[in-house]
Design a protein around this motif. Structure first.
Motif, mmCIF file in Angstrom:
data_model
loop_
_atom_site.group_PDB
_atom_site.id
_atom_site.type_symbol
_atom_site.label_atom_id
_atom_site.label_comp_id
_atom_site.label_asym_id
_atom_site.label_seq_id
_atom_site.Cartn_x
_atom_site.Cartn_y
_atom_site.Cartn_z
ATOM 1 N N ARG A 155 22.875 -45.766 30.676
ATOM 2 C CA ARG A 155 23.077 -46.244 29.302
ATOM 3 C C ARG A 155 22.518 -47.643 29.094
ATOM 4 O O ARG A 155 21.952 -47.942 28.030
ATOM 5 C CB ARG A 155 24.572 -46.211 28.975
ATOM 6 N N VAL A 156 22.633 -48.514 30.093
ATOM 7 C CA VAL A 156 22.210 -49.907 29.926
ATOM 8 C C VAL A 156 20.728 -50.103 30.198
ATOM 9 O O VAL A 156 20.193 -51.178 29.940
ATOM 10 C CB VAL A 156 23.025 -50.820 30.869
ATOM 11 N N GLY A 159 16.043 -45.637 29.687
ATOM 12 C CA GLY A 159 16.868 -44.463 29.927
ATOM 13 C C GLY A 159 16.924 -43.543 28.723
ATOM 14 O O GLY A 159 16.783 -43.978 27.575
ATOM 15 N N ASN A 160 17.106 -42.264 28.967
ATOM 16 C CA ASN A 160 17.201 -41.288 27.875
ATOM 17 C C ASN A 160 18.535 -40.541 27.897
ATOM 18 O O ASN A 160 18.689 -39.555 27.207
ATOM 19 C CB ASN A 160 16.039 -40.286 27.947
ATOM 20 N N ILE A 161 19.477 -41.004 28.710
ATOM 21 C CA ILE A 161 20.834 -40.439 28.732
ATOM 22 C C ILE A 161 21.760 -41.515 28.184
ATOM 23 O O ILE A 161 22.184 -42.425 28.896
ATOM 24 C CB ILE A 161 21.238 -40.030 30.159
ATOM 25 N N PRO A 173 17.291 -39.068 34.863
ATOM 26 C CA PRO A 173 17.622 -40.462 35.199
ATOM 27 C C PRO A 173 16.370 -41.254 35.554
ATOM 28 O O PRO A 173 15.414 -40.720 36.129
ATOM 29 C CB PRO A 173 18.549 -40.317 36.403
ATOM 30 N N VAL A 174 16.404 -42.538 35.236
ATOM 31 C CA VAL A 174 15.271 -43.419 35.558
ATOM 32 C C VAL A 174 15.687 -44.547 36.486
ATOM 33 O O VAL A 174 14.826 -45.231 37.045
ATOM 34 C CB VAL A 174 14.657 -44.006 34.266
ATOM 35 N N THR A 175 16.976 -44.761 36.662
ATOM 36 C CA THR A 175 17.447 -45.826 37.552
ATOM 37 C C THR A 175 17.670 -45.281 38.959
ATOM 38 O O THR A 175 17.821 -44.074 39.159
ATOM 39 C CB THR A 175 18.762 -46.428 37.022
#
Length: 255
Positions: free
Chosen positions: A138-139, A143-145, A169-171
């Motif tokens: 979220r932060v 991100g796309n979630i 997820p991208v993190t």
């Protein structure tokens, strides 16, 4: 009963309550981002308190274990959670204690218990994975979630290995959670497949046993019929001999 087993049985209910408090203290601030600062602080302290209680429980179990080295090796995830409390993905491992306690307290037949355990594990991991990935993604600007719905959808598609790719997820933390869900999904699928295969094998074995029993009973009936037939033949032969003797005796007595 050794002291460790006695302690674990006496504290299972308390740990269930503590585990529930841990999940609430961690998940509520993630699901409800608009909480006030005092509320967030309260939930943070709730996490610290539950971690301290888990740590105390772990230390006591180590002290009560008859073979401490073996206990340490078999409870490495718990040890990591105690030593590294700030790594949130590792905290999730300790939260799995909830499933263990529930499975121990459910008094149902073994096969039904397996179904309940697998279903509960799948639901639990889906919900926890959703909260974990939402907390991580979220932060992040890329991100796309961003919502609970997106997180739940991503969690289900990841656990079932569908992977539509519309949410991802991208993190690094989010990808770590994704890897855990993928492995858990494959493992649960294997358990379900094995349970279904076991059911079919059991049914086939039961049918085969019934067929063998029927064949044995049929062979026994045939054997008895053969004995009856032999007895009838012997009786017929004896009757013929008796008839011949009577005829011979009658002929001799006739003038």
């Amino acid at each position: 009963m050794d002291r460790l087993t006695s302690w674990e049985r006496r504290t299972s209910g308390g740990l269930l309550i503590i585990g529930t408090g841990f999940l609430l203290g961690w998940a509520v601030p993630v699901i409800v981002p608009g909480l006030s600062a005092p509320a967030r602080t309260a939930f943070w302290y709730l996490q610290i308190i539950t971690w301290a209680l888990f740590t105390a429980d772990y230390v006591i179990r180590v002290a009560l274990a008859p073979q401490r080295l073996r206990f340490l090796i078999r409870n490495i995830p718990s040890l990591l959670v105690v030593l590294l409390p700030l790594l949130r993905p590792l905290w999730l491992l300790r939260a799995l204690l909830l499933l263990h306690v529930i499975a121990e307290r459910v008094k149902v037949p073994l096969r039904l218990r397996a179904v309940v355990y697998v279903s509960g594990t799948a639901i639990f991991l889906a919900l926890v994975g959703s909260v974990a990935v939402l907390d991580a993604e979220r932060v992040d600007p890329g991100g796309n979630i961003k919502t609970v719905g997106d997180a739940l959808w991503w969690s289900l598609t990841t656990m079932t290995t569908v992977g539509y790719g519309d949410r991802f997820p991208v993190t690094s933390e989010g990808r770590l959670v994704a890897a855990g869900l993928m492995l858990a999904g494959i493992a649960l699928l294997g358990v379900v497949t094995a349970a279904i295969a076991s059911w079919f094998v059991e049914r086939f074995e039961r049918t085969a046993a019934l067929d063998r029993r029927t064949e044995a009973e049929l062979a026994e009936v045939i054997s008895e019929l053969a004995e009856v037939r032999k007895a009838l033949v012997d009786l017929g032969s004896a009757q013929s001999r008796l008839h011949e003797e009577v005829t011979s005796l009658t002929a001799r007595l006739t003038p």
